[in-house]
Design an enzyme around this catalytic site. Sequence first.
Site, PDB file in Angstrom:
ATOM      1  N   ARG A 104      12.378 -26.569   5.882  1.00 40.83           N
ATOM      2  CA  ARG A 104      13.150 -26.922   7.082  1.00 40.83           C
ATOM      3  C   ARG A 104      12.668 -28.245   7.675  1.00 40.83           C
ATOM      4  NH1 ARG A 104      13.210 -21.119   7.889  1.00 40.83           N
ATOM      5  NH2 ARG A 104      11.230 -21.231   9.016  1.00 40.83           N
ATOM      6  N   SER A 147       8.908 -11.975  -1.096  1.00 43.18           N
ATOM      7  CA  SER A 147       9.420 -11.664   0.235  1.00 43.18           C
ATOM      8  C   SER A 147       9.972 -10.250   0.358  1.00 43.18           C
ATOM      9  CB  SER A 147      10.517 -12.687   0.592  1.00 43.18           C
ATOM     10  OG  SER A 147      10.789 -12.656   1.963  1.00 43.18           O
ATOM     11  N   ASN A 197       6.648  -5.154   2.869  1.00 43.97           N
ATOM     12  CA  ASN A 197       5.488  -4.242   2.676  1.00 43.97           C
ATOM     13  C   ASN A 197       5.530  -3.115   3.700  1.00 43.97           C
ATOM     14  OD1 ASN A 197       4.830  -7.055   2.277  1.00 43.97           O
ATOM     15  ND2 ASN A 197       2.835  -6.387   1.557  1.00 43.97           N
ATOM     16  N   CYS A 198       5.860  -3.491   4.938  1.00 50.95           N
ATOM     17  CA  CYS A 198       5.736  -2.538   6.039  1.00 50.95           C
ATOM     18  C   CYS A 198       6.729  -1.383   5.895  1.00 50.95           C
ATOM     19  CB  CYS A 198       5.933  -3.253   7.375  1.00 50.95           C
ATOM     20  SG  CYS A 198       4.902  -4.730   7.493  1.00 50.95           S
ATOM     21  N   PRO A 253      -9.276 -30.250   2.555  1.00 53.78           N
ATOM     22  CA  PRO A 253      -8.077 -30.434   3.392  1.00 53.78           C
ATOM     23  C   PRO A 253      -6.754 -30.484   2.628  1.00 53.78           C
ATOM     24  CG  PRO A 253      -9.642 -32.285   3.636  1.00 53.78           C
ATOM     25  CD  PRO A 253     -10.236 -31.331   2.653  1.00 53.78           C
ATOM     26  N   ALA A 305      -4.577 -22.330   3.657  1.00 52.03           N
ATOM     27  CA  ALA A 305      -4.525 -20.900   3.322  1.00 52.03           C
ATOM     28  C   ALA A 305      -4.074 -20.115   4.537  1.00 52.03           C
ATOM     29  CB  ALA A 305      -5.895 -20.406   2.853  1.00 52.03           C
ATOM     30  N   TYR A 362      12.518  -2.555  36.258  1.00 52.89           N
ATOM     31  CA  TYR A 362      12.504  -1.117  36.544  1.00 52.89           C
ATOM     32  C   TYR A 362      13.884  -0.591  36.880  1.00 52.89           C
ATOM     33  CZ  TYR A 362      12.612   2.963  39.487  1.00 52.89           C
ATOM     34  OH  TYR A 362      12.982   4.157  40.030  1.00 52.89           O
TER      35      TYR A 362
HETATM   36  P1  FAD Z   1       0.874 -10.171   0.704  1.00 51.48           P
HETATM   37  O1  FAD Z   1       2.049  -9.717   1.446  1.00 51.48           O
HETATM   38  O2  FAD Z   1      -0.004  -9.167   0.065  1.00 51.48           O
HETATM   39  O3  FAD Z   1       1.355 -11.187  -0.411  1.00 51.48           O
HETATM   40  C1  FAD Z   1       0.452 -11.814  -1.285  1.00 51.48           C
HETATM   41  C2  FAD Z   1       1.121 -12.010  -2.622  1.00 51.48           C
HETATM   42  O4  FAD Z   1       0.329 -12.881  -3.383  1.00 51.48           O
HETATM   43  C3  FAD Z   1       1.218 -10.718  -3.438  1.00 51.48           C
HETATM   44  O5  FAD Z   1       2.565 -10.422  -3.731  1.00 51.48           O
HETATM   45  C4  FAD Z   1       0.438 -11.012  -4.701  1.00 51.48           C
HETATM   46  O6  FAD Z   1       1.059 -10.494  -5.867  1.00 51.48           O
HETATM   47  C5  FAD Z   1       0.428 -12.540  -4.742  1.00 51.48           C
HETATM   48  N1  FAD Z   1      -0.725 -13.092  -5.461  1.00 51.48           N
HETATM   49  C6  FAD Z   1      -2.029 -12.790  -5.264  1.00 51.48           C
HETATM   50  N2  FAD Z   1      -2.802 -13.529  -6.077  1.00 51.48           N
HETATM   51  C7  FAD Z   1      -1.976 -14.313  -6.821  1.00 51.48           C
HETATM   52  C8  FAD Z   1      -2.184 -15.268  -7.834  1.00 51.48           C
HETATM   53  N3  FAD Z   1      -3.413 -15.581  -8.267  1.00 51.48           N
HETATM   54  N4  FAD Z   1      -1.107 -15.866  -8.368  1.00 51.48           N
HETATM   55  C9  FAD Z   1       0.141 -15.570  -7.930  1.00 51.48           C
HETATM   56  N5  FAD Z   1       0.404 -14.665  -6.994  1.00 51.48           N
HETATM   57  C10 FAD Z   1      -0.648 -14.039  -6.420  1.00 51.48           C
HETATM   58  N6  FAD Z   1       1.432  -5.086   8.919  1.00 51.48           N
HETATM   59  C11 FAD Z   1       1.929  -4.981  10.159  1.00 51.48           C
HETATM   60  O7  FAD Z   1       1.684  -5.860  10.996  1.00 51.48           O
HETATM   61  N7  FAD Z   1       2.720  -3.926  10.518  1.00 51.48           N
HETATM   62  C12 FAD Z   1       3.021  -2.940   9.644  1.00 51.48           C
HETATM   63  O8  FAD Z   1       3.759  -1.999   9.985  1.00 51.48           O
HETATM   64  C13 FAD Z   1       2.480  -3.011   8.343  1.00 51.48           C
HETATM   65  N8  FAD Z   1       2.734  -2.033   7.443  1.00 51.48           N
HETATM   66  C14 FAD Z   1       2.234  -2.151   6.185  1.00 51.48           C
HETATM   67  C15 FAD Z   1       2.513  -1.148   5.260  1.00 51.48           C
HETATM   68  C16 FAD Z   1       2.034  -1.251   3.968  1.00 51.48           C
HETATM   69  C17 FAD Z   1       2.321  -0.156   2.988  1.00 51.48           C
HETATM   70  C18 FAD Z   1       1.284  -2.386   3.570  1.00 51.48           C
HETATM   71  C19 FAD Z   1       0.786  -2.524   2.155  1.00 51.48           C
HETATM   72  C20 FAD Z   1       1.002  -3.378   4.474  1.00 51.48           C
HETATM   73  C21 FAD Z   1       1.472  -3.268   5.793  1.00 51.48           C
HETATM   74  N9  FAD Z   1       1.193  -4.246   6.738  1.00 51.48           N
HETATM   75  C22 FAD Z   1       1.685  -4.133   8.006  1.00 51.48           C
HETATM   76  C23 FAD Z   1       0.355  -5.416   6.410  1.00 51.48           C
HETATM   77  C24 FAD Z   1       1.220  -6.608   6.012  1.00 51.48           C
HETATM   78  O9  FAD Z   1       2.148  -6.218   5.064  1.00 51.48           O
HETATM   79  C25 FAD Z   1       0.317  -7.700   5.477  1.00 51.48           C
HETATM   80  O10 FAD Z   1      -0.550  -8.082   6.513  1.00 51.48           O
HETATM   81  C26 FAD Z   1       1.101  -8.914   4.999  1.00 51.48           C
HETATM   82  O11 FAD Z   1       1.988  -8.567   3.987  1.00 51.48           O
HETATM   83  C27 FAD Z   1       0.144  -9.977   4.475  1.00 51.48           C
HETATM   84  O12 FAD Z   1       0.865 -11.033   3.948  1.00 51.48           O
HETATM   85  P2  FAD Z   1       0.263 -11.987   2.854  1.00 51.48           P
HETATM   86  O13 FAD Z   1       1.343 -12.943   2.505  1.00 51.48           O
HETATM   87  O14 FAD Z   1      -1.034 -12.524   3.296  1.00 51.48           O
HETATM   88  O15 FAD Z   1      -0.083 -11.064   1.615  1.00 51.48           O
END
Ligand code: FAD
Length: 571
Positions: free
Chosen positions: A23, A40, A43-44, A279, A283, A430
């Site tokens: 964007r 995308s 997870n939640c 830099p 992450a 309220y």
């Molecule tokens: P992720 O969503 O884990 O994505 C990281 C991605 O990187 C993964 O798909 C992985 O395959 C990929 N990856 C890793 N290493 C490599 C590599 N070397 N090469 C290529 N790809 C790679 N949070 C809330 O706030 N509220 C909720 O209700 C909630 N419910 C949840 C329920 C569940 C079942 C789970 C599992 C999590 C929940 N969370 C919740 C937590 C939330 O989903 C995570 O905090 C969030 O998804 C983190 O995002 P992220 O992008 O850092 O990691």
Amino acid sequence: MKRRIVIVGGVAAGASAATRARRLNAEAEIVIFERSGFVSFANCGLPYYVGDIIKERHALLLQTPEGLKRRFDVDVRVRHEVTAIDREEKRVRVKNLDTGKETWEPYDRLILAPGASAIVPPFAGVRSPNVFTLRSMEDTDAFRNFVDHHEVKRAAIVGAGFIGLEAAEALAHRGVAVDVIEMAPQVLPPLDEDMASMVAVHLREKHVALHLGSPVRDLRVTGERVTGVVLADGQIVDADLVLLAIGVRPNVGLAKATGLEIGPNGGIRVNERMETSDPSILAAGDAVEVDHTVTGESALIPLAGPANKHGRLAGEIAATDDGPPAPSVAGTAIVKVFDQTVAVTGLSRRAADRAGIDAAHVVIRRGHHVGYYPGAEAMTFKLVYEPGSRRVLGAQIVGGAGVDRRIDIVATAIHFRGTVDDLAALDLAYAPQYGAAKDPIHIAAFTAGNQDRGLVRHIDPASVPAIAAAGYQIVDVRTPQEFDRGAICGAVNIGVDELRHRAGELAVDRPIAVYCQVGQRSYLASRILSGLGREDVVSVAGGYTAYNLYLRAAQPSGLRSGSTTAVACGA
Ligand code: FAD
């Protein structure tokens, strides 16, 4: 600005980074490498798909590689794992997991968003087809398929954190008998024990068997399957499937191997521009350490909100070299546990004590809206603050409707470094259907302010036996009818409306502990007694409701029965 932005991981942080970068920079080439087969996804929502509450699998897939290409011109390569970073040459090595082919891909800016992985202890049989974790779409498909196509009568969930309890409800919804096994002496470790015990009582009412303070020694393997979980005391919990939900570990392998700085909690260290110690490499998400809003310390807070916001910011900075400072994180979280809503923000009392922060707390119980309008749902609200400055440090709320709104108000106050007095002063919406002119937020803040000014001294329900033994006179200031339905052993009943006239009945040489149903009338009683010159009065926080809950939590057999009636005096 022409540049090549490469992103490792395409879910919350990675996808937010990519779309924000696009964007703001139409010319950048943006590539996501994602080792799973999905980008995308929600997870939640995964536990609710397993529980068949979310029925359509595609509802979890928020975007596809094709969709991201079409709308954002982002090149998404799923089933491609980044296996190494060459910082000298600014390139990453990528393995195509379908063909096994490896290539080097150059970058100008690299964004690491690899998330965290479920912790899998080295138990026997953890690779068995009926042992699961719940992190990816692949995990979820395997888990749901197993439940769909096998006769699963009993499930053991190891870990009583947010995901463990969501999964417990999901499986119960599928008609499965659920055992939850937790090493800590309580469910939901971010909560204080008194608040967590309310959740435990509710889980047991819903026929979830809880094994608290029960470390797992191993899994019992019979043939190719796991058939039970062996606890440290030798007890075996039989199970047709096992879910391991004991927490996550940040994925820092790539960062470590290339010499990026790791923080004190084992996550990637970033600055307020989301830059790592190199830099050119940013992450975000579960893999990084964040600044805690209250303590100011580095912390791991694996939640979707911070991952999305920090990912978005990393994308902005990678695309433009500019952006606002990264927001700190208060750890605001909410979870539905059957009919309860449980929410936290900031520090629990225990976390504040551990961090060496001077803290005090109050506990109040109120309806989410006025009692005269039908349908009010009770909430128990614990507010933690710093004495003297009255700065808000945290809150925990267990209840039903309206918990979400109140926790977000406290989270907002914490963000702006607000005080109890700020909360008391808030002008909140309220009408009878939604709240009260004195909202639970105000009542919690008034109570904390009164306590901090010395207008009332609270004791926790757990201290009642000790103060009774120390010779306190325990005075129940509710009505005789309420008293007859159940009371603290040894209490005398003097209703609050009679107290002014009957205070002379109380011994002058013994201190007094007053209580009512939830703590409101006992506050007034302690002010009446104070006005009559008694300076030796304490009020039981949360009243008989909290005391009764404390008793039930302390008696495991009482909890297991699922009884909702009061524990009788002397029981
Ligand atoms: P992720 O969503 O884990 O994505 C990281 C991605 O990187 C993964 O798909 C992985 O395959 C990929 N990856 C890793 N290493 C490599 C590599 N070397 N090469 C290529 N790809 C790679 N949070 C809330 O706030 N509220 C909720 O209700 C909630 N419910 C949840 C329920 C569940 C079942 C789970 C599992 C999590 C929940 N969370 C919740 C937590 C939330 O989903 C995570 O905090 C969030 O998804 C983190 O995002 P992220 O992008 O850092 O990691």
